[in-house]
Structure formats: C-alpha cells, structure tokens
Design a protein around this motif. Structure first.
Motif, PDB file in Angstrom:
ATOM      1  N   LEU A 141       7.897   3.472  -7.431  1.00 22.22           N
ATOM      2  CA  LEU A 141       8.159   3.457  -5.991  1.00 22.22           C
ATOM      3  C   LEU A 141       7.264   4.467  -5.289  1.00 22.22           C
ATOM      4  CD1 LEU A 141       9.818   2.577  -3.506  1.00 22.22           C
ATOM      5  CD2 LEU A 141      11.488   4.350  -4.118  1.00 22.22           C
ATOM      6  N   ALA A 142       7.128   5.656  -5.877  1.00 18.56           N
ATOM      7  CA  ALA A 142       6.297   6.700  -5.276  1.00 18.56           C
ATOM      8  C   ALA A 142       4.844   6.266  -5.188  1.00 18.56           C
ATOM      9  CB  ALA A 142       6.423   7.986  -6.087  1.00 18.56           C
ATOM     10  N   THR A 150      -9.389   4.067  -2.289  1.00 14.33           N
ATOM     11  CA  THR A 150      -9.762   3.264  -3.448  1.00 14.33           C
ATOM     12  C   THR A 150     -11.000   3.848  -4.126  1.00 14.33           C
ATOM     13  OG1 THR A 150     -11.060   1.778  -2.055  1.00 14.33           O
ATOM     14  CG2 THR A 150      -8.789   1.131  -2.553  1.00 14.33           C
ATOM     15  N   ARG A 151     -11.191   3.429  -5.362  1.00 17.41           N
ATOM     16  CA  ARG A 151     -12.348   3.881  -6.141  1.00 17.41           C
ATOM     17  C   ARG A 151     -13.651   3.627  -5.363  1.00 17.41           C
ATOM     18  NH1 ARG A 151     -13.148   4.939 -11.446  1.00 17.41           N
ATOM     19  NH2 ARG A 151     -11.019   4.229 -11.965  1.00 17.41           N
ATOM     20  N   GLY A 152     -14.530   4.616  -5.391  1.00 23.28           N
ATOM     21  CA  GLY A 152     -15.804   4.493  -4.702  1.00 23.28           C
ATOM     22  C   GLY A 152     -15.846   5.150  -3.337  1.00 23.28           C
ATOM     23  N   THR A 153     -14.683   5.594  -2.811  1.00 21.79           N
ATOM     24  CA  THR A 153     -14.643   6.263  -1.512  1.00 21.79           C
ATOM     25  C   THR A 153     -15.279   7.638  -1.617  1.00 21.79           C
ATOM     26  OG1 THR A 153     -12.601   5.121  -0.913  1.00 21.79           O
ATOM     27  CG2 THR A 153     -13.146   7.105   0.330  1.00 21.79           C
ATOM     28  N   ILE A 187      -5.383  15.489  -7.837  1.00 13.89           N
ATOM     29  CA  ILE A 187      -5.909  14.143  -7.610  1.00 13.89           C
ATOM     30  C   ILE A 187      -5.097  13.195  -8.498  1.00 13.89           C
ATOM     31  CG2 ILE A 187      -7.857  12.581  -7.864  1.00 13.89           C
ATOM     32  CD1 ILE A 187      -8.341  14.443  -5.611  1.00 13.89           C
ATOM     33  N   GLY A 188      -4.465  12.215  -7.894  1.00 13.24           N
ATOM     34  CA  GLY A 188      -3.687  11.235  -8.644  1.00 13.24           C
ATOM     35  C   GLY A 188      -4.404   9.900  -8.698  1.00 13.24           C
ATOM     36  N   GLN A 189      -3.998   9.079  -9.644  1.00 12.66           N
ATOM     37  CA  GLN A 189      -4.597   7.752  -9.765  1.00 12.66           C
ATOM     38  C   GLN A 189      -3.557   6.764 -10.249  1.00 12.66           C
ATOM     39  OE1 GLN A 189      -5.703   5.830 -12.803  1.00 12.66           O
ATOM     40  NE2 GLN A 189      -6.387   4.205 -11.408  1.00 12.66           N
ATOM     41  N   SER A 190      -3.529   5.594  -9.642  1.00 16.88           N
ATOM     42  CA  SER A 190      -2.627   4.532 -10.070  1.00 16.88           C
ATOM     43  C   SER A 190      -3.330   3.199  -9.862  1.00 16.88           C
ATOM     44  CB  SER A 190      -1.309   4.570  -9.282  1.00 16.88           C
ATOM     45  OG  SER A 190      -1.545   4.481  -7.890  1.00 16.88           O
ATOM     46  N   THR A 191      -3.011   2.243 -10.710  1.00 10.00           N
ATOM     47  CA  THR A 191      -3.564   0.898 -10.583  1.00 10.00           C
ATOM     48  C   THR A 191      -2.430  -0.055 -10.257  1.00 10.00           C
ATOM     49  OG1 THR A 191      -5.336   1.382 -12.162  1.00 10.00           O
ATOM     50  CG2 THR A 191      -4.853  -0.934 -11.741  1.00 10.00           C
ATOM     51  N   LEU A 192      -2.547  -0.741  -9.122  1.00  7.14           N
ATOM     52  CA  LEU A 192      -1.483  -1.621  -8.643  1.00  7.14           C
ATOM     53  C   LEU A 192      -2.051  -2.996  -8.338  1.00  7.14           C
ATOM     54  CD1 LEU A 192       0.256   0.816  -6.115  1.00  7.14           C
ATOM     55  CD2 LEU A 192       0.974   0.325  -8.457  1.00  7.14           C
ATOM     56  N   ARG A 193      -1.178  -4.003  -8.418  1.00  7.64           N
ATOM     57  CA  ARG A 193      -1.587  -5.349  -7.995  1.00  7.64           C
ATOM     58  C   ARG A 193      -2.004  -5.306  -6.525  1.00  7.64           C
ATOM     59  NH1 ARG A 193       1.132  -9.777 -10.092  1.00  7.64           N
ATOM     60  NH2 ARG A 193      -0.058 -10.979  -8.549  1.00  7.64           N
ATOM     61  N   ALA A 194      -3.185  -5.784  -6.226  1.00 10.60           N
ATOM     62  CA  ALA A 194      -3.710  -5.753  -4.866  1.00 10.60           C
ATOM     63  C   ALA A 194      -3.315  -7.016  -4.114  1.00 10.60           C
ATOM     64  CB  ALA A 194      -5.220  -5.597  -4.904  1.00 10.60           C
ATOM     65  N   ASP A 260      -7.601   0.193  -7.857  1.00 14.18           N
ATOM     66  CA  ASP A 260      -7.486   1.564  -8.346  1.00 14.18           C
ATOM     67  C   ASP A 260      -7.301   2.467  -7.137  1.00 14.18           C
ATOM     68  OD1 ASP A 260      -7.778   1.003 -11.039  1.00 14.18           O
ATOM     69  OD2 ASP A 260      -9.950   1.209 -11.007  1.00 14.18           O
ATOM     70  N   TYR A 261      -6.096   2.994  -6.987  1.00 12.97           N
ATOM     71  CA  TYR A 261      -5.766   3.855  -5.855  1.00 12.97           C
ATOM     72  C   TYR A 261      -5.806   5.317  -6.291  1.00 12.97           C
ATOM     73  CZ  TYR A 261      -4.148   0.111  -2.710  1.00 12.97           C
ATOM     74  OH  TYR A 261      -4.063  -0.964  -1.868  1.00 12.97           O
TER      75      TYR A 261
END
Length: 341
Positions: A141-142, A150-153, A187-194, A260-261
C-alpha cells in the motif's frame, strides 16, 4: 499549509467484496473475505463492468485507519483495517494483486469488505487465487501511495550537475527550491504494474518548459510559478498533480507493462528539480512510511523506531490546485505561458 497532525487523507479505487465472488472452488458462491476464510485455487469472477469507487482513507499517526468523510464507499468515520494482500492469476495476462480492507462498526463487527486492485480487473474474467498473506500488505500500500520518479529521470544536484535517479544514494547533496542544498536520506525503489491508477504520466519535453521528457507517478505534484494567473487559481505558486494535466497530447498516460518507481527522501518534504521541472520529494505519512526499510529508524539516531520524524511535514510550497481548474484542453499551455509571462 502545514501537515495535518491528526490524519493524512488519501483515497483508493475499490470494489465492494460482494461484486467479486467464487465461481468455482471450496467457497463457491461466497464473496471475497478475510484471509482466514480464503482458500487457494478458488476461482473468482467480477460480476459486472461497473468501475470501482473511491474509498477515502484517513491515516492516523498511530498507524490506524478510518474511512474519510469524502468517501464514496463505506461509512465516514468508521474504523478501517488493512487485512491482507492477494495475488490472482487470470485466465490470460499477468497476475494481479489486490489489497483487502475491512470496515468495522462500533461494536467491533465487520460492516464491509473492500477490494483495492493494484491493476484493473476485467469483468467476467476467471481469476484464480494463488497467494494470500498479511506480511507485505502494508508495504505494498505504501509503495503504491508514494510519489515517485521513474528510471532515467535526471535530478539536479547541488553543483548543478544532473544525476539519474537510479544512481543516487543517501548522502548525495541536492538543490531544493525551498531550502537550498539538502542531503538525501534515502532512495527507494519499487516495481509496479504500470496500469490503471498506477500507470505513470509522461510530460513531454517542453510541455512545462522541461528540458526533457519527465515520467512520474500519477499523484506526483509539480510546482508551477505563475507570473500571471492564467487559470484563476488565485496564487502565484501552485501545485498540480501529474494525472490532472493529462491531455492526450503533451501529457499522456503510459499504460501497460511495469514501471520502475524511485522515491527520494529528505529530512523534510522539499521541492527539487527533475528534468528542469520543480517537483516534490517523497513525503512520509502513516500511509507511505512503511515503504521504508525495516532498519531505517534504528539507523537514524534520535528517532524512535516506527515513528515519523517531527520535522517531516509538508512545507508551504504552494496552493494545491483542484482538478476542476485544470479540466480544460488548454490547461498545460496556459500553465506554460503563465510561468513565462
């Protein structure tokens, strides 16, 4: 505009559990229920294409949830529990995750069960329950609630140099609009369905005077300084959510696949520069704080484990603009001109 010390308000799109029932299996005919009542391999169907509704959440600093007053589902003020995280396998396509939330009445009895899909559900598609548990529900949820790049920013550092968000580390010094040079804490990273409400938003190069394309999470707020009040906001500094700028041309939804967020956290909530646009950093509240690693607080001297730092509050960065002011085809163009005139 300080932080609400009582509760932070947010919302999710949800279905009443009655709309998602077992078509075949041990609990045939029953709606989705609590973790203890679920049986793996049961096959569920969503009974109609009616879209989900908004479930308002008031998250308190003791970690408890209640249903917010502006909700479309449930009873405002009622206690709300996050019960579990489910993984469903459709007949075709990738797996889908669902958060199960439970409304409790004044007597402690279940008054309603709500399903929060992390990807759109298709009506009449068979979904097989393949995994269920509580351990990762709060973190999921968090992660879905955190504002993210996103990756590349490329983020502007204290030196003026640009660094990819995925290459940044704790200790890096970043230029902030509101408080000069500040040090990154995490720095956090999570991969979610886009897909659906989690699909990222592309702000094309130049749309808001940005140097390059910028892709952010849909609720990410961007700060625009208006030299002239083109949209009638009544304030020179305004904050606009990326999803409220979508026009199908210069600002679009990137629906499909995975994203990738990345989250960037400071000791306070700041406005930083991403691809030349002023955008907010991650803000910790009772919903988003479980996205942090378990040992984050123990590694921070002076902070009690599990509590939010008192100084981590929203700054007075500008007026939050309602969607109604941006519900016009020329909104992005007006904001761009307002920042130049």
């Amino acid at each position: 505009m300080g932080q609400n010390l009582t509760a932070s308000l947010s919302s999710v799109q949800a279905y009443p559990a009655e709309r998602f029932r077992v078509e075949y299996g041990a609990n045939m005919g029953d709606p989705m229920g609590l973790l203890e009542d679920l049986v793996l391999d049961d096959i569920y169907l969503l009974n109609s294409p009616v879209p989900p509704q908004r479930l308002g959440i008031a998250a308190h600093h003791d970690g408890s949830f209640r249903i917010a007053g502006d909700t479309a589902l449930g009873t405002p003020g009622a206690v709300l529990h996050l019960d579990c995280l489910l993984t469903l396998m459709p007949d075709s396509g990738p797996n889908t995750e669902i958060l199960v939330m439970v409304e409790v009445d004044g007597d402690g009895l279940i008054a309603g069960i709500f399903l929060v899909p992390l990807a759109p559900l298709q009506a009449h598609m068979p979904y097989t329950l393949v995994k269920a548990g509580r351990k990762s529900a709060r973190r999921k949820l968090a992660q879905s609630a955190c504002v993210s790049f996103t990756r590349g920013t490329r983020i502007t550092l204290a030196t003026g140099a640009q660094r990819l968000i995925e290459d940044m580390r704790a200790g890096d010094r970043v230029l902030t609009r509101d408080d000069g040079i500040q040090e990154v804490r995490w720095i956090g990273q999570s991969t979610l369905r886009a897909v659906g409400d989690l699909a990222p938003i592309l702000i094309r190069q130049g749309a808001l005077n940005n140097a390059n394309d910028l892709i952010v999470s849909p609720a990410h707020r961007l700060m625009v300084y208006q030299r002239s009040d083109e949209i009638g906001a009544g304030a020179p500094e305004i904050l606009v959510r990326a999803r409220d700028l979508v026009n199908g041309d210069t600002v679009v939804v990137l629906d499909g696949g995975f994203a990738d967020y990345f989250q960037i956290l400071f000791d306070r909530h700041h406005i930083i520069y991403a691809e030349g646009i002023a955008a907010e950093s991650t803000f910790l509240d009772p919903v988003t704080s479980p996205a942090l690693p378990d040992d984050f607080w123990t590694l921070r001297p002076g902070h009690q484990h599990g509590t939010l730092p008192a100084q981590h509050m929203r700054g007075a960065h500008g007026l939050d603009v309602s969607r109604s002011l941006l519900d016009r085809p020329d909104a992005v163009g007006l904001l761009k001109r307002a920042s130049l005139r």
